[in-house]
Design a protein around this motif. Structure first.
Motif, PDB file in Angstrom:
ATOM      1  N   SER A   1     -14.927 -36.205 -25.015  1.00  7.67           N
ATOM      2  CA  SER A   1     -15.226 -36.036 -23.372  1.00  7.67           C
ATOM      3  C   SER A   1     -14.350 -36.857 -22.735  1.00  7.67           C
ATOM      4  O   SER A   1     -15.147 -36.989 -21.305  1.00  7.67           O
ATOM      5  CB  SER A   1     -16.091 -35.849 -23.383  1.00  7.67           C
ATOM      6  N   PHE A   2     -13.400 -37.686 -22.298  1.00  6.04           N
ATOM      7  CA  PHE A   2     -12.501 -38.640 -21.845  1.00  6.04           C
ATOM      8  C   PHE A   2     -12.246 -37.927 -20.508  1.00  6.04           C
ATOM      9  O   PHE A   2     -11.668 -36.786 -20.574  1.00  6.04           O
ATOM     10  CB  PHE A   2     -11.282 -38.848 -22.693  1.00  6.04           C
ATOM     11  N   PRO A   3     -13.008 -38.719 -20.235  1.00  4.15           N
ATOM     12  CA  PRO A   3     -12.687 -38.161 -17.746  1.00  4.15           C
ATOM     13  C   PRO A   3     -11.026 -38.169 -18.121  1.00  4.15           C
ATOM     14  O   PRO A   3     -10.683 -39.088 -17.665  1.00  4.15           O
ATOM     15  CB  PRO A   3     -13.117 -38.892 -16.887  1.00  4.15           C
ATOM     16  N   PRO A   4     -10.526 -36.340 -17.383  1.00  8.23           N
ATOM     17  CA  PRO A   4      -8.835 -37.047 -17.107  1.00  8.23           C
ATOM     18  C   PRO A   4      -8.725 -37.483 -15.915  1.00  8.23           C
ATOM     19  O   PRO A   4      -7.699 -37.792 -15.358  1.00  8.23           O
ATOM     20  CB  PRO A   4      -8.339 -34.989 -16.931  1.00  8.23           C
ATOM     21  N   SER A   5      -9.976 -38.365 -14.962  1.00  7.61           N
ATOM     22  CA  SER A   5      -9.494 -38.779 -13.879  1.00  7.61           C
ATOM     23  C   SER A   5      -8.936 -39.792 -13.570  1.00  7.61           C
ATOM     24  O   SER A   5      -8.328 -40.743 -13.313  1.00  7.61           O
ATOM     25  CB  SER A   5     -10.654 -38.399 -13.035  1.00  7.61           C
ATOM     26  N   ILE A   6      -9.428 -41.373 -14.791  1.00 10.12           N
ATOM     27  CA  ILE A   6      -9.288 -42.341 -15.485  1.00 10.12           C
ATOM     28  C   ILE A   6      -7.763 -41.683 -15.816  1.00 10.12           C
ATOM     29  O   ILE A   6      -6.530 -42.609 -15.265  1.00 10.12           O
ATOM     30  CB  ILE A   6     -10.091 -42.871 -16.361  1.00 10.12           C
TER      31      ILE A   6
ATOM     32  N   LYS B   1     -18.041 -46.065 -28.994  1.00  6.40           N
ATOM     33  CA  LYS B   1     -17.517 -45.579 -30.700  1.00  6.40           C
ATOM     34  C   LYS B   1     -18.989 -46.106 -31.103  1.00  6.40           C
ATOM     35  O   LYS B   1     -19.574 -45.468 -31.874  1.00  6.40           O
ATOM     36  CB  LYS B   1     -16.525 -47.109 -31.039  1.00  6.40           C
ATOM     37  N   SER B   2     -20.074 -46.717 -30.097  1.00  7.11           N
ATOM     38  CA  SER B   2     -21.297 -46.728 -30.571  1.00  7.11           C
ATOM     39  C   SER B   2     -21.707 -45.181 -30.339  1.00  7.11           C
ATOM     40  O   SER B   2     -22.833 -44.648 -31.037  1.00  7.11           O
ATOM     41  CB  SER B   2     -21.961 -47.298 -29.889  1.00  7.11           C
ATOM     42  N   ALA B   3     -21.394 -44.905 -29.182  1.00  2.00           N
ATOM     43  CA  ALA B   3     -22.140 -43.241 -28.499  1.00  2.00           C
ATOM     44  C   ALA B   3     -21.672 -42.470 -29.978  1.00  2.00           C
ATOM     45  O   ALA B   3     -22.315 -41.036 -30.442  1.00  2.00           O
ATOM     46  CB  ALA B   3     -21.661 -42.381 -27.609  1.00  2.00           C
ATOM     47  N   TYR B   4     -20.408 -42.312 -30.387  1.00  2.00           N
ATOM     48  CA  TYR B   4     -19.954 -41.556 -31.401  1.00  2.00           C
ATOM     49  C   TYR B   4     -20.480 -42.019 -32.682  1.00  2.00           C
ATOM     50  O   TYR B   4     -20.506 -40.556 -33.532  1.00  2.00           O
ATOM     51  CB  TYR B   4     -18.124 -41.629 -31.626  1.00  2.00           C
TER      52      TYR B   4
ATOM     53  N   GLN C   1     -16.672 -43.239 -13.705  1.00  2.00           N
ATOM     54  CA  GLN C   1     -16.846 -41.613 -14.656  1.00  2.00           C
ATOM     55  C   GLN C   1     -16.114 -41.934 -16.196  1.00  2.00           C
ATOM     56  O   GLN C   1     -16.942 -41.036 -16.570  1.00  2.00           O
ATOM     57  CB  GLN C   1     -14.670 -41.414 -14.197  1.00  2.00           C
ATOM     58  N   GLY C   2     -16.790 -43.353 -16.612  1.00  2.00           N
ATOM     59  CA  GLY C   2     -16.692 -43.580 -17.813  1.00  2.00           C
ATOM     60  C   GLY C   2     -18.022 -43.809 -18.497  1.00  2.00           C
ATOM     61  O   GLY C   2     -18.252 -43.831 -19.773  1.00  2.00           O
ATOM     62  N   ALA C   3     -18.900 -43.657 -17.534  1.00  2.00           N
ATOM     63  CA  ALA C   3     -20.296 -44.704 -17.654  1.00  2.00           C
ATOM     64  C   ALA C   3     -21.067 -43.400 -19.202  1.00  2.00           C
ATOM     65  O   ALA C   3     -21.799 -44.062 -20.029  1.00  2.00           O
ATOM     66  CB  ALA C   3     -21.254 -44.013 -17.080  1.00  2.00           C
ATOM     67  N   ASN C   4     -20.907 -41.880 -18.547  1.00  2.00           N
ATOM     68  CA  ASN C   4     -21.643 -41.046 -19.321  1.00  2.00           C
ATOM     69  C   ASN C   4     -21.027 -41.180 -21.116  1.00  2.00           C
ATOM     70  O   ASN C   4     -21.553 -40.570 -22.104  1.00  2.00           O
ATOM     71  CB  ASN C   4     -21.757 -40.004 -18.582  1.00  2.00           C
ATOM     72  N   ILE C   5     -19.817 -42.084 -21.402  1.00  2.00           N
ATOM     73  CA  ILE C   5     -18.981 -41.129 -22.460  1.00  2.00           C
ATOM     74  C   ILE C   5     -19.277 -43.132 -23.142  1.00  2.00           C
ATOM     75  O   ILE C   5     -18.929 -43.215 -24.326  1.00  2.00           O
ATOM     76  CB  ILE C   5     -18.042 -40.987 -22.687  1.00  2.00           C
ATOM     77  N   GLY C   6     -19.833 -43.799 -22.739  1.00  2.00           N
ATOM     78  CA  GLY C   6     -20.062 -45.339 -23.185  1.00  2.00           C
ATOM     79  C   GLY C   6     -18.699 -46.463 -22.433  1.00  2.00           C
ATOM     80  O   GLY C   6     -18.565 -47.407 -23.182  1.00  2.00           O
ATOM     81  N   LEU C   7     -17.627 -45.713 -21.020  1.00  2.00           N
ATOM     82  CA  LEU C   7     -16.340 -46.230 -21.538  1.00  2.00           C
ATOM     83  C   LEU C   7     -16.865 -47.158 -20.196  1.00  2.00           C
ATOM     84  O   LEU C   7     -16.955 -47.019 -19.685  1.00  2.00           O
ATOM     85  CB  LEU C   7     -15.510 -45.624 -21.337  1.00  2.00           C
ATOM     86  N   SER C   8     -16.332 -48.154 -20.269  1.00  2.00           N
ATOM     87  CA  SER C   8     -16.415 -49.580 -19.245  1.00  2.00           C
ATOM     88  C   SER C   8     -15.122 -50.404 -19.205  1.00  2.00           C
ATOM     89  O   SER C   8     -14.252 -50.481 -20.218  1.00  2.00           O
ATOM     90  CB  SER C   8     -17.638 -50.192 -19.933  1.00  2.00           C
TER      91      SER C   8
END
Length: 249
Positions: free
Chosen positions: A118-123, A45-48, A201-208
């Motif tokens: 850019s949500f990673p589909p692999s998750i 959310k912060s990155a967005y 996989q989610g680090a690049n978009i701020g997902l943890s």
């Protein structure tokens, strides 16, 4: 008779702990801190917001439990418990689908979608193909364990009058221990692998993702206590068998 009280209480404790493993997250106010894992979107959310200067209408955290999924907002510097929590209906088959949860929150927001995030589909794929199924298998073994422990509790009541019966309770506690071991091991592996995957996989978009270990404490405590109860049941039956004719037990 009296020698069966301690192992009976231990079996009842195991039954309660196993029930708690299944019931955590059943409602917004029930054992919210006992999630298997928590998906944290505050970084996303912060990155967005930095990129678009707009807010992202999704929850701050999505918690996975054995039979439900709950979502909420952080109110204390990203520290649990979350506020304004809502939970999915209770289901015997866990279906934690991160992409679907986020997309559902985005339905009323026309400026963002999973593609723009850019949500990673692999998750999502990992939960669909592996993790949800593995947790369902763990659920089945928890239920099997409950059946065995329930039999032990009823058997223990009978053993109060015929003390030597306590020896046979080991047959049931051993089966319960095996079921709890399998369930606990599956949850531990899923927890570790899912958190590692999301963070990678989610680090690049701020997902943890993360977990606090309380659920593991519940499930492994149930297994450990049940193992000890097997020994105590065995000793109880042996001792009561020795003195049955004297009426001391």
């Amino acid at each position: 008779m009296w020698s069966t009280i301690l192992p009976e209480l231990m079996s009842i404790t195991v039954f309660i702990l196993t029930i708690l493993c299944l019931q955590a997250g059943h409602s917004p106010s029930y054992l919210q801190n006992y999630a298997i894992l928590s998906l944290n979107t505050t970084g996303l959310k912060s990155a967005y917001h930095e990129r678009t200067q707009a807010g992202l209408p999704i929850h701050d955290v999505y918690n996975l439990y054995m039979m439900t999924t709950c979502s909420g907002y952080w109110t204390n510097n990203s520290a649990p418990p979350p506020a304004l929590v809502t939970c999915s209906p209770v289901s015997w088959y866990s279906k934690f689908l991160p992409a679907t949860l986020i997309q559902t929150d985005l339905t009323s927001h026309h400026g963002a979608n999973l593609s723009s995030l850019s949500f990673p589909p692999s998750i999502q794929s990992a939960f669909v193909e592996r993790f949800n199924l593995q947790l369902h298998v763990a659920f089945i073994f928890y239920v099997i364990a409950l059946v065995w422990v329930g039999i032990v509790i009823v058997w223990g009541m009978l053993a109060c009058w015929v003390g030597v019966l306590g020896s046979f309770a080991v047959l049931f506690t051993s089966s319960a221990s095996t079921s709890l071991l399998i369930a606990s091991a599956i949850v531990s592996v899923v927890q570790s692998q899912a958190v590692a995957l999301i963070n990678d996989q989610g680090a690049n978009i701020g997902l943890s993702a993360g977990y606090n270990g309380r659920f593991l404490a519940l499930t492994w405590s149930a297994f450990a206590i049940n193992c000890v109860s097997s020994v105590v049941w065995s000793l109880s039956g042996f001792c009561s068998g020795l003195v049955r004719g004297r009426g001391d037990f």
